[in-house]
Write a protein that holds these residues in place. Structure first.
Motif, PDB file in Angstrom:
ATOM      1  N   ARG A   1     -39.541 -49.633  34.950  1.00  0.00           N
ATOM      2  CA  ARG A   1     -39.872 -50.711  34.739  1.00  0.00           C
ATOM      3  C   ARG A   1     -39.204 -51.943  35.552  1.00  0.00           C
ATOM      4  O   ARG A   1     -39.403 -53.105  35.607  1.00  0.00           O
ATOM      5  N   LEU A   2     -37.917 -51.364  36.050  1.00  0.00           N
ATOM      6  CA  LEU A   2     -37.059 -52.338  36.759  1.00  0.00           C
ATOM      7  C   LEU A   2     -37.625 -52.549  38.240  1.00  0.00           C
ATOM      8  O   LEU A   2     -37.062 -53.407  39.053  1.00  0.00           O
ATOM      9  N   ASP A   3     -38.256 -51.672  38.726  1.00  0.00           N
ATOM     10  CA  ASP A   3     -38.827 -51.566  39.937  1.00  0.00           C
ATOM     11  C   ASP A   3     -39.173 -53.096  40.775  1.00  0.00           C
ATOM     12  O   ASP A   3     -38.916 -53.411  41.625  1.00  0.00           O
ATOM     13  N   PRO A   4     -39.964 -53.642  39.787  1.00  0.00           N
ATOM     14  CA  PRO A   4     -40.153 -55.328  40.051  1.00  0.00           C
ATOM     15  C   PRO A   4     -39.004 -56.022  40.438  1.00  0.00           C
ATOM     16  O   PRO A   4     -38.976 -57.016  41.107  1.00  0.00           O
ATOM     17  N   LEU A   5     -37.758 -55.645  39.864  1.00  0.00           N
ATOM     18  CA  LEU A   5     -36.724 -56.428  39.851  1.00  0.00           C
ATOM     19  C   LEU A   5     -35.922 -56.032  41.387  1.00  0.00           C
ATOM     20  O   LEU A   5     -34.983 -56.686  41.617  1.00  0.00           O
ATOM     21  N   HIS A   6     -36.538 -55.154  42.221  1.00  0.00           N
ATOM     22  CA  HIS A   6     -35.911 -55.097  43.507  1.00  0.00           C
ATOM     23  C   HIS A   6     -35.703 -56.223  44.456  1.00  0.00           C
ATOM     24  O   HIS A   6     -34.989 -56.250  45.203  1.00  0.00           O
ATOM     25  N   THR A   7     -36.292 -57.204  43.796  1.00  0.00           N
ATOM     26  CA  THR A   7     -36.010 -58.555  44.739  1.00  0.00           C
ATOM     27  C   THR A   7     -34.817 -59.453  44.197  1.00  0.00           C
ATOM     28  O   THR A   7     -34.447 -60.329  44.688  1.00  0.00           O
ATOM     29  N   GLN A   8     -34.226 -58.750  43.063  1.00  0.00           N
ATOM     30  CA  GLN A   8     -33.068 -59.618  42.610  1.00  0.00           C
ATOM     31  C   GLN A   8     -31.943 -59.077  43.450  1.00  0.00           C
ATOM     32  O   GLN A   8     -31.916 -57.922  44.081  1.00  0.00           O
ATOM     33  N   SER A   9     -30.701 -59.603  43.104  1.00  0.00           N
ATOM     34  CA  SER A   9     -29.691 -59.193  43.780  1.00  0.00           C
ATOM     35  C   SER A   9     -29.323 -57.651  43.341  1.00  0.00           C
ATOM     36  O   SER A   9     -29.522 -57.163  42.314  1.00  0.00           O
ATOM     37  N   ARG A  10     -28.702 -57.160  44.267  1.00  0.00           N
ATOM     38  CA  ARG A  10     -28.015 -55.550  43.860  1.00  0.00           C
ATOM     39  C   ARG A  10     -27.081 -55.720  42.452  1.00  0.00           C
ATOM     40  O   ARG A  10     -27.083 -54.819  41.707  1.00  0.00           O
ATOM     41  N   GLU A  11     -26.326 -56.888  42.633  1.00  0.00           N
ATOM     42  CA  GLU A  11     -25.505 -56.799  41.664  1.00  0.00           C
ATOM     43  C   GLU A  11     -25.986 -57.021  40.113  1.00  0.00           C
ATOM     44  O   GLU A  11     -25.722 -56.491  39.196  1.00  0.00           O
ATOM     45  N   TYR A  12     -27.129 -57.944  40.307  1.00  0.00           N
ATOM     46  CA  TYR A  12     -27.810 -58.185  39.105  1.00  0.00           C
ATOM     47  C   TYR A  12     -28.360 -56.913  38.466  1.00  0.00           C
ATOM     48  O   TYR A  12     -28.135 -56.473  37.415  1.00  0.00           O
ATOM     49  N   VAL A  13     -29.183 -56.128  39.266  1.00  0.00           N
ATOM     50  CA  VAL A  13     -29.713 -54.949  38.884  1.00  0.00           C
ATOM     51  C   VAL A  13     -28.560 -53.887  38.667  1.00  0.00           C
ATOM     52  O   VAL A  13     -28.887 -53.122  37.427  1.00  0.00           O
ATOM     53  N   THR A  14     -27.572 -53.802  39.172  1.00  0.00           N
ATOM     54  CA  THR A  14     -26.466 -53.018  38.801  1.00  0.00           C
ATOM     55  C   THR A  14     -26.087 -53.221  37.282  1.00  0.00           C
ATOM     56  O   THR A  14     -25.565 -52.341  36.509  1.00  0.00           O
ATOM     57  N   ASP A  15     -25.847 -54.482  37.151  1.00  0.00           N
ATOM     58  CA  ASP A  15     -25.260 -54.878  36.001  1.00  0.00           C
ATOM     59  C   ASP A  15     -26.310 -54.586  34.709  1.00  0.00           C
ATOM     60  O   ASP A  15     -25.979 -53.988  33.643  1.00  0.00           O
ATOM     61  N   GLU A  16     -27.611 -54.706  35.136  1.00  0.00           N
ATOM     62  CA  GLU A  16     -28.663 -54.312  34.217  1.00  0.00           C
ATOM     63  C   GLU A  16     -28.702 -52.776  33.744  1.00  0.00           C
ATOM     64  O   GLU A  16     -28.955 -52.265  32.729  1.00  0.00           O
ATOM     65  N   VAL A  17     -28.519 -51.911  35.027  1.00  0.00           N
ATOM     66  CA  VAL A  17     -28.549 -50.638  34.753  1.00  0.00           C
ATOM     67  C   VAL A  17     -27.375 -49.972  33.922  1.00  0.00           C
ATOM     68  O   VAL A  17     -27.571 -49.302  33.234  1.00  0.00           O
ATOM     69  N   VAL A  18     -26.207 -50.367  34.333  1.00  0.00           N
ATOM     70  CA  VAL A  18     -25.175 -50.189  33.833  1.00  0.00           C
ATOM     71  C   VAL A  18     -25.112 -50.493  32.252  1.00  0.00           C
ATOM     72  O   VAL A  18     -24.726 -49.449  31.424  1.00  0.00           O
ATOM     73  N   SER A  19     -25.374 -51.651  31.990  1.00  0.00           N
ATOM     74  CA  SER A  19     -25.358 -51.999  30.722  1.00  0.00           C
ATOM     75  C   SER A  19     -26.496 -51.156  29.520  1.00  0.00           C
ATOM     76  O   SER A  19     -26.064 -50.992  28.635  1.00  0.00           O
ATOM     77  N   THR A  20     -27.424 -50.962  30.441  1.00  0.00           N
ATOM     78  CA  THR A  20     -28.646 -50.174  29.692  1.00  0.00           C
ATOM     79  C   THR A  20     -28.103 -48.833  29.540  1.00  0.00           C
ATOM     80  O   THR A  20     -28.235 -48.177  28.446  1.00  0.00           O
ATOM     81  N   LEU A  21     -27.518 -47.983  30.565  1.00  0.00           N
ATOM     82  CA  LEU A  21     -27.036 -46.957  30.300  1.00  0.00           C
ATOM     83  C   LEU A  21     -26.108 -46.646  29.250  1.00  0.00           C
ATOM     84  O   LEU A  21     -26.048 -45.868  28.550  1.00  0.00           O
ATOM     85  N   LEU A  22     -25.054 -47.679  29.197  1.00  0.00           N
ATOM     86  CA  LEU A  22     -24.097 -47.423  28.134  1.00  0.00           C
ATOM     87  C   LEU A  22     -24.578 -47.705  26.771  1.00  0.00           C
ATOM     88  O   LEU A  22     -24.231 -47.104  25.767  1.00  0.00           O
ATOM     89  N   ARG A  23     -25.687 -48.619  26.636  1.00  0.00           N
ATOM     90  CA  ARG A  23     -26.150 -48.850  25.362  1.00  0.00           C
ATOM     91  C   ARG A  23     -26.990 -47.568  24.819  1.00  0.00           C
ATOM     92  O   ARG A  23     -26.692 -47.339  23.851  1.00  0.00           O
ATOM     93  N   LEU A  24     -27.813 -47.053  25.695  1.00  0.00           N
ATOM     94  CA  LEU A  24     -28.637 -45.911  25.327  1.00  0.00           C
ATOM     95  C   LEU A  24     -27.630 -44.636  25.030  1.00  0.00           C
ATOM     96  O   LEU A  24     -27.921 -43.944  24.201  1.00  0.00           O
ATOM     97  N   GLU A  25     -26.631 -44.563  25.674  1.00  0.00           N
ATOM     98  CA  GLU A  25     -25.443 -43.587  25.431  1.00  0.00           C
ATOM     99  C   GLU A  25     -24.816 -43.721  24.208  1.00  0.00           C
ATOM    100  O   GLU A  25     -24.886 -42.819  23.371  1.00  0.00           O
ATOM    101  N   ASP A  26     -24.456 -45.201  23.802  1.00  0.00           N
ATOM    102  CA  ASP A  26     -24.021 -45.258  22.459  1.00  0.00           C
ATOM    103  C   ASP A  26     -25.071 -45.078  21.357  1.00  0.00           C
ATOM    104  O   ASP A  26     -24.697 -44.509  20.468  1.00  0.00           O
TER     105      ASP A  26
END
Length: 71
Positions: free
Chosen positions: A38-63
């Motif tokens: 679902r994030l694939d359309p965000l490939h136009t966003q900055s790498r930092e933004y996408v990384t923030d989203e991925v890391v926060s989602t990973l941590l939330r799902l693990e929690d």
């Protein structure tokens, strides 16, 4: 596929662990199969933004998984 690989690599760097560990963690919570697609359309966003989203989602799902909630 390369977008997912890039997300795994940048998340690993951000969290200070290997890409193999991050891949396993993401796979365990279903992040690769569902969220990254679902994030694939965000490939136009900055790498930092996408990384923030991925890391926060990973941590939330693990929690959620640790607490026994459905992911």
């Amino acid at each position: 596929m390369s977008f997912s690989a890039s997300c795994i690599e940048t998340a690993a760097k951000r969290l200070g662990c290997s890409y193999k560990e991050i891949y396993q963690r993401m796979k365990r919570v279903g992040l690769i199969q569902t969220y990254l697609k679902r994030l694939d359309p965000l490939h136009t966003q900055s790498r930092e933004y996408v990384t923030d989203e991925v890391v926060s989602t990973l941590l939330r799902l693990e929690d959620k998984m640790q607490k026994g909630d459905s992911v």
